[in-house]
Design a protein around this motif. Structure first.
Motif, mmCIF file in Angstrom:
data_model
loop_
_atom_site.group_PDB
_atom_site.id
_atom_site.type_symbol
_atom_site.label_atom_id
_atom_site.label_comp_id
_atom_site.label_asym_id
_atom_site.label_seq_id
_atom_site.Cartn_x
_atom_site.Cartn_y
_atom_site.Cartn_z
ATOM 1 N N GLY A 158 40.401 45.306 45.901
ATOM 2 C CA GLY A 158 40.001 43.985 46.382
ATOM 3 C C GLY A 158 38.517 43.728 46.184
ATOM 4 N N ALA A 159 37.680 44.685 46.574
ATOM 5 C CA ALA A 159 36.239 44.513 46.401
ATOM 6 C C ALA A 159 35.867 44.467 44.926
ATOM 7 N N SER A 160 36.545 45.266 44.110
ATOM 8 C CA SER A 160 36.261 45.251 42.668
ATOM 9 C C SER A 160 36.595 43.900 42.055
ATOM 10 N N PHE A 161 37.709 43.320 42.468
ATOM 11 C CA PHE A 161 38.106 42.016 41.945
ATOM 12 C C PHE A 161 37.126 40.929 42.371
ATOM 13 N N ILE A 162 36.722 40.931 43.633
ATOM 14 C CA ILE A 162 35.773 39.928 44.115
ATOM 15 C C ILE A 162 34.429 40.083 43.419
ATOM 16 N N ALA A 163 33.974 41.328 43.279
ATOM 17 C CA ALA A 163 32.694 41.574 42.607
ATOM 18 C C ALA A 163 32.750 41.129 41.151
ATOM 19 N N ALA A 164 33.882 41.371 40.487
ATOM 20 C CA ALA A 164 34.018 40.946 39.091
ATOM 21 C C ALA A 164 34.010 39.423 38.979
ATOM 22 N N LEU A 165 34.632 38.730 39.921
ATOM 23 C CA LEU A 165 34.590 37.258 39.916
ATOM 24 C C LEU A 165 33.167 36.744 40.124
ATOM 25 N N ILE A 166 32.442 37.359 41.051
ATOM 26 C CA ILE A 166 31.045 36.966 41.275
ATOM 27 C C ILE A 166 30.224 37.170 40.011
ATOM 28 N N ASN A 167 30.423 38.317 39.378
ATOM 29 C CA ASN A 167 29.689 38.590 38.146
ATOM 30 C C ASN A 167 30.090 37.643 37.026
#
Length: 261
Positions: free
Chosen positions: A49-58
């Protein structure tokens, strides 16, 4: 082909197959019980979940950074451009310590957020920030060359025909950089899933709350629970591979659709 297969086997396939060899004697019930404990499930949710959110932010801010670096002349632009690559060269443990120092309740940024009731360090939000830090260069460096190769005359022609800025972005620019964007997102997402050093400090490592799967594997290894560590590692390997395969498949389809136009 032969050189590629040999090199890929020595570096990737054979080491990863060791996980399956080590788990050969474990029963399915024992494996399922190990990988579905509440602690393991919580670590999966946080990691992916955190990886997906971080990738969207990036994905959002990485495209904006790449756009600014390509289309604008900035003071000390070479230094700013080099700073984008800093997460590549910086040891992840150093990044984790720096982020914790900034976002801890008594840190430079944390003390400003505390009166507002916002806590970043030792929370899932801190994990997302750490993963966004290490993944930003992947999006910027993937999109930036594509933006540099774009012909500005296409945008000028669209503007001369009456297209507004939003239409130029959605109909001219976005279709051309979309494959690069999805590739950058995939790389940032994959990098975040396997991150350990920058997260272990800022997360607080609280079981069921801020403990990522990579840390749980390390904990089980320290407890000499090799079966449990390998079981969780296998789940991470399979899920990561399937997600990357799906994203790459979608990326290939988008490239085919764009080329057909």
């Amino acid at each position: 082909m032969g050189f590629t297969l040999v090199y890929l086997s020595l570096i990737v396939i054979i080491p990863l197959s060791a996980i399956l060899i080590k788990l050969h004697g474990i029963s399915w019930d024992m494996f399922w019980h190990t990988v579905t404990t509440p602690r393991a499930l919580a670590s999966y949710r946080l990691s992916f979940g955190a990886s997906f959110i971080a990738a969207l932010i990036n994905l959002i801010f990485g495209v904006l950074v790449a756009w600014v670096l390509v289309r604008y002349k900035l003071p000390a632009q070479k230094m700013i451009d080099a700073a984008v690559d800093l997460p590549f060269a910086l040891p992840t443990a150093v990044a984790g310590i720096a982020l914790t120092t900034l976002y801890a309740p008594n840190g430079w940024i944390g003390r400003l957020l505390a009166p507002l009731g916002m806590k970043v360090a030792y929370t899932p939000a801190g994990v997302v920030i750490a993963l966004a830090f290490v993944g930003l260069p992947f999006v910027v460096r993937t999109v930036q060359p594509v933006l540099e190769d774009l012909d500005i005359a296409m945008e000028e022609a669209a503007a001369s025909l009456g297209a507004n800025r939003w239409q130029i972005i959605t109909r001219i620019l976005l279709p051309q950089i979309l494959p690069a964007m999805t590739t950058g997102f995939t790389m940032a997402f994959a990098r975040a899933i396997g991150e350990y050093g920058s997260v272990v400090f800022i997360s607080g490592n609280l079981p069921l709350k801020t403990e990522i799967s990579a840390l749980l594997i390390m904990v089980k290894l320290e407890q000499y629970d090799y079966t449990g560590a390998l079981s969780i590692a296998l789940v991470m390997l399979c899920v990561s591979f399937l997600l990357l395969l799906f994203i790459n498949r979608m990326n290939s389809r988008s490239e085919v659709r764009y080329e057909s136009r």
